[in-house]
Design a protein around this motif. Structure first.
Motif, short mmCIF file in Angstrom:
data_model
loop_
_atom_site.label_atom_id
_atom_site.label_comp_id
_atom_site.label_asym_id
_atom_site.label_seq_id
_atom_site.Cartn_x
_atom_site.Cartn_y
_atom_site.Cartn_z
N ALA A 103 28.13 36.59 -19.07
CA ALA A 103 27.13 37.57 -19.45
C ALA A 103 25.75 37.19 -18.93
O ALA A 103 24.96 38.05 -18.51
CB ALA A 103 27.09 37.72 -20.97
N ARG A 104 25.44 35.91 -18.93
CA ARG A 104 24.12 35.47 -18.48
C ARG A 104 23.93 35.72 -16.99
O ARG A 104 22.89 36.25 -16.57
CB ARG A 104 23.92 33.99 -18.79
CG ARG A 104 22.53 33.48 -18.46
CD ARG A 104 22.32 32.05 -18.92
NE ARG A 104 22.47 31.88 -20.34
CZ ARG A 104 21.51 32.12 -21.24
NH1 ARG A 104 20.34 32.57 -20.84
NH2 ARG A 104 21.73 31.94 -22.52
N THR A 105 24.91 35.39 -16.16
CA THR A 105 24.77 35.62 -14.72
C THR A 105 24.75 37.11 -14.41
O THR A 105 24.04 37.54 -13.51
CB THR A 105 25.90 34.93 -13.93
OG1 THR A 105 27.16 35.38 -14.42
CG2 THR A 105 25.79 33.42 -14.04
N CYS A 106 25.51 37.89 -15.17
CA CYS A 106 25.50 39.34 -14.98
C CYS A 106 24.13 39.92 -15.34
O CYS A 106 23.60 40.78 -14.63
CB CYS A 106 26.59 39.99 -15.83
SG CYS A 106 26.76 41.76 -15.58
N LEU A 107 23.56 39.43 -16.43
CA LEU A 107 22.23 39.90 -16.83
C LEU A 107 21.19 39.53 -15.79
O LEU A 107 20.32 40.35 -15.45
CB LEU A 107 21.87 39.29 -18.19
CG LEU A 107 20.54 39.71 -18.79
CD1 LEU A 107 20.57 41.19 -19.13
CD2 LEU A 107 20.26 38.89 -20.03
#
Length: 126
Positions: A103-107
């Motif tokens: 989720a962090r890399t996608c964000l």
């Protein structure tokens, strides 16, 4: 028959499990690790749903091509357009994250894309 009456009264549908929506990773407070975990789990579920949507649209496209044969370019234009839109949306959101994306890399990817779009719009105005 008593067990059958009890089973019909208390039906359990295990295949329709519903999860409540949790806040995005961007809405979590610093150090709230439970929120991080829930946001990550929500992101994984959303990614699986989006993968299934792409697969369903792809299967519809293949069925249309099989059904129409040589006239597929005329009669399956709507399905082709829908497949192009769905795959572009999926690629924009999840592309280049790899198998271990989270989720962090996608964000961060979405943030960088929005910054690039804003920069391009400002350059266009000038």
């Amino acid at each position: 028959e008593w067990i059958e009456r009890l089973q019909t009264k208390n039906k359990f549908y295990y295949y329709h499990q519903k999860f409540r929506r949790v806040p995005d990773l961007s809405q979590c407070l610093d150090g709230d690790y439970l929120c991080y975990y829930e946001a990550e789990a929500q992101w994984r579920r959303d990614r699986m749903v989006d993968q299934e949507i792409v697969e369903i649209v792809r299967e519809r496209m293949a069925a249309c091509k099989q059904r129409e044969g040589p006239n597929q370019f005329q009669n399956c234009a709507k399905e082709m357009e829908l497949l192009a839109q769905v795959t572009k949306a999926y690629q924009d959101r999840y592309g280049d994250l790899g198998y271990h994306g989270n989720a962090r890399t996608c964000l961060m990817k979405q943030k960088h894309r929005m910054m690039e779009e804003r920069k391009a719009a400002q350059e266009k105005e000038s």
